[in-house]
Design a protein around this motif. Sequence first.
Motif, PDB file in Angstrom:
ATOM      1  N   MET A  87       0.875  -1.282  -0.007  1.00 25.28           N
ATOM      2  CA  MET A  87      -0.026   0.037  -0.113  1.00 25.28           C
ATOM      3  C   MET A  87       0.833   1.187   0.115  1.00 25.28           C
ATOM      4  O   MET A  87       1.472   1.379   1.037  1.00 25.28           O
ATOM      5  N   TYR A  95      -7.309   6.191   1.780  1.00 20.90           N
ATOM      6  CA  TYR A  95      -7.108   5.088   2.881  1.00 20.90           C
ATOM      7  C   TYR A  95      -6.564   5.975   4.178  1.00 20.90           C
ATOM      8  O   TYR A  95      -5.835   7.008   4.167  1.00 20.90           O
ATOM      9  N   THR A  99      -2.845   2.486   6.743  1.00 18.12           N
ATOM     10  CA  THR A  99      -2.896   1.680   5.814  1.00 18.12           C
ATOM     11  C   THR A  99      -1.585   1.703   4.825  1.00 18.12           C
ATOM     12  O   THR A  99      -1.169   0.796   4.119  1.00 18.12           O
TER      13      THR A  99
END
Length: 140
Positions: A87, A95, A99
């Motif tokens: 990520m 997000y 994350t």
Amino acid sequence: MVFIRYQHVERIDAEEAEGLLDGVCHIFPKMDGSNMCAYSEDGEVLTMSRNKEIHPPEPFAEFIKGNEGVRRFLADFPGLRLYGEWMVPHTVRSYVPETWNRWFVFDVTAEDPQAAHTSPMRSTPRSWTPTASSTSLPSR
């Protein structure tokens, strides 16, 4: 070792995907990160993106190098490759902060189909359960 590129994923309406939804099908949301892989060769844990091998100081390679859970899994199950979404900001940037710089495993493949019997999912389908702590992901 031969570089093994992750399979291309077709859109659900493509002719190549015909029959894909027949029977039981589990659908998960798409995460917007980078496709990355961790595997071992001769006892050394290695990493790659969708297209090439990567090495420290690349952030994903450093993450795997310091992740005891992933290293232990690959030592216990040689010949398996872990694929997941690393990520980092791409198109979706909304997000939660926790994350970023995390890896979400979505696929486990065997380099050698004959070795697939060593997969933890096949040999002990109920006893091996991935946990947030085994991959250093935040648990909620």
